[in-house]
Design an enzyme around this catalytic site. Sequence first.
Site, PDB file in Angstrom:
ATOM      1  N   ASP A   1      35.636 -51.242  -2.606  1.00 43.23           N
ATOM      2  CA  ASP A   1      34.132 -51.182  -2.206  1.00 43.23           C
ATOM      3  C   ASP A   1      33.464 -52.309  -1.424  1.00 43.23           C
ATOM      4  O   ASP A   1      33.874 -53.462  -1.812  1.00 43.23           O
ATOM      5  CB  ASP A   1      33.196 -51.048  -3.551  1.00 43.23           C
ATOM      6  CG  ASP A   1      33.341 -49.486  -4.063  1.00 43.23           C
ATOM      7  OD1 ASP A   1      34.218 -48.627  -3.557  1.00 43.23           O
ATOM      8  OD2 ASP A   1      32.548 -49.352  -5.139  1.00 43.23           O
TER       9      ASP A   1
ATOM     10  N   ASP B   1      27.820 -37.324  -5.843  1.00 45.64           N
ATOM     11  CA  ASP B   1      27.629 -38.438  -6.774  1.00 45.64           C
ATOM     12  C   ASP B   1      26.489 -37.956  -7.861  1.00 45.64           C
ATOM     13  O   ASP B   1      25.288 -37.994  -7.267  1.00 45.64           O
ATOM     14  CB  ASP B   1      27.259 -39.933  -6.193  1.00 45.64           C
ATOM     15  CG  ASP B   1      28.142 -40.293  -5.124  1.00 45.64           C
ATOM     16  OD1 ASP B   1      29.283 -39.852  -5.445  1.00 45.64           O
ATOM     17  OD2 ASP B   1      27.872 -40.698  -4.115  1.00 45.64           O
TER      18      ASP B   1
END
EC number: 5.3.1.16
Length: 245
Positions: free
Chosen positions: A8, A129
């Site tokens: 990330d 998500d």
Amino acid sequence: MILFPAIDLKNGQCVRLEQGDMARATVFNLDPAAQARSFAAQGFQYLHVVDLDGAFAGKPVNAQAVESMLKVVSMPVQLGGGIRDLKTVEGWLAKGISRVIIGTAAVRDPALVKQAAKKFPGRVAVGLDARDGKVAVEGWAESSQVTALEIAQRFEDAGVAAIIFTDIARDGLLKGINWEATIALAEAVSIPVIASGGLASIDDVKALLSPRANKLEGAIAGRALYDGRLDPAEALALIDAARAA
């Protein structure tokens, strides 16, 4: 079954967040290319990358870091974060990204996903998500009023390569993957599902290889790899043994 190590990106660095909160970011490596090279050396075969700044900005922000990784690894890389139009999809695929992940735009602009998946078969995934059952957008900063299943079903016949399903409540907290919700989604759609959020230990890898999880394409491992709770060699050996069985 694929175990995807996660990188990330925030401010050009390799970080992990807790529950998607940019204020709760831990820097694990200042050099994303070195981290990618390390994952390749450990034997991983597919890399999962998210441009966190891009997810909030709605456009690529950490392009330089992504490109630096593409130069040092030969394994396929899937990328999400800030991919909101066809031009961005085309740009990343042209630069060597194997598969793009469309998240917010899958909720806001489903036609984009269908158009991209048709133009680039097998190279477009959808990132869903979920927080309290509802899909979050704009880098998880906002919640929509639709469920992951509702979104996934929109793309059943669109040629989407995979759905990456993340339980935000577990992400970065090492609480274990939400198997119940992930497997329920995988059983309800024909698109391959990848589990994300909360992978904590070798027990999650074993669960991934159990018969009940046989509809999953794989899982994404983040913090557990970075803080040593998951041994890459042990995890990959388990997966290889299951593949050979």
